[in-house]
Every structure is written in structure tokens, then in C-alpha cells.
Design an enzyme around this catalytic site. Sequence first.
Site, PDB file in Angstrom:
ATOM      1  N   GLY A  96      -4.673  19.415  -1.190  1.00 22.68           N
ATOM      2  CA  GLY A  96      -4.510  18.760  -2.484  1.00 22.68           C
ATOM      3  C   GLY A  96      -5.566  19.251  -3.453  1.00 22.68           C
ATOM      4  O   GLY A  96      -6.077  20.366  -3.330  1.00 22.68           O
ATOM      5  N   CYS A  97      -5.922  18.409  -4.376  1.00 19.14           N
ATOM      6  CA  CYS A  97      -6.929  18.750  -5.378  1.00 19.14           C
ATOM      7  C   CYS A  97      -8.251  19.068  -4.693  1.00 19.14           C
ATOM      8  O   CYS A  97      -8.720  18.305  -3.854  1.00 19.14           O
ATOM      9  CB  CYS A  97      -7.101  17.568  -6.325  1.00 19.14           C
ATOM     10  SG  CYS A  97      -8.454  17.767  -7.485  1.00 19.14           S
TER      11      CYS A  97
END
Length: 182
Positions: A11-12
Site C-alpha cells: 500500500g502507501c
Amino acid sequence: MSTEIATFGGGCFWCIEAPFKEIDGVESVISGYAGGHVENPTYEQVCSGNTGHAEVVQVEYDPDRRSYADLLEVFFTVHDPTQRNRQGPDVGSQYRSAIFYHDERQREEAEAFIQELDAADAYDDSVVTEVERLETFYEAEPHHQDYYEKNPNQAYCSFHIPPKLEKVRSKFADRLKPEQVH
């Protein structure tokens, strides 16, 4: 001291960087991009989803104090490895769950770890984490490094990162850097 490098995408990168920085034996965590086909991509290019890159962190660690298996355990605690090309509100292949291995030992350990998770039904769904050789790592722009540390009140960070830190602090209390023990 001899260090090793591990590279993870979940993810981020801001959400993965902060938890790894709390683990004893981790010397540095650098946010960046891996797995794509564009040289020297920018954040904006990667966010478009057109470069093939994933947002990743490169973790430099002391293998005498922290094993690669320990890092895998942290990685699989701080993101949902059953979501393909997505983590929470972040959607696209740039947010895929991926382990970019640096050598055959890391590949074998990562694949075995995933098999163990699936065999133990650790999650409601199967793990979709990709395991691929790291070809090139591109360091993200300077303002993306230590992002949560510098921007704890930014809305995205203040909502998504504290729960990940709490998981790490409760599950790995014995592995935290001394200054992180509360």
C-alpha cells in the site's frame, strides 16, 4: 556491522515506513518505487498507475539483531495481504502487496512464509502477495522520506498509520527499539 536489505510493498509507503522504523535492528527505512518499466519515476507518475511500479520501502537491517523472517512477520501484520492491488482507500497496482527479493534465500523464505500463512488460514482469504526479484529501486522524493514523522497530523496519516503502529507495538513489544517502548 554488516547489514542486509529487504524491500516490501504493502500500500502507501508512508504506512509501511513508520512501523518498520520502530523495530530494533532496523537501521534505516527508505520509501521508493520498484517493479516498473519507467526509469526514475516520479510520485505523480507512479500514482497514475501507468509505470508498473509499486510504492515500496527498503529496509536496511542488522541480521545479527533481526532476521528476515522477523521482518516478514512485521510486513504481514501492517497490511492486508489478501487485497489485490489495493490497501484500504488506495487502489491500483502501485499499492499491490509485494515482496521484492534480493537473493534466492529471501525468495525461498518469503514463499515459504506465505505458504505457512495460507496453510494456517491466517486470513479469511488467500494471500495474494507477489514475490518478485528486485530489479531496480528508485528512492522517492525527499519529502516522502520520514513522512509520518514530519506530518503526523496530516489527515491521511493520522487516520491510517496509528492503528498500524499500535499493532506493531502490541504484537512486537519485545522487538521495538528501546526509545519506542512505552
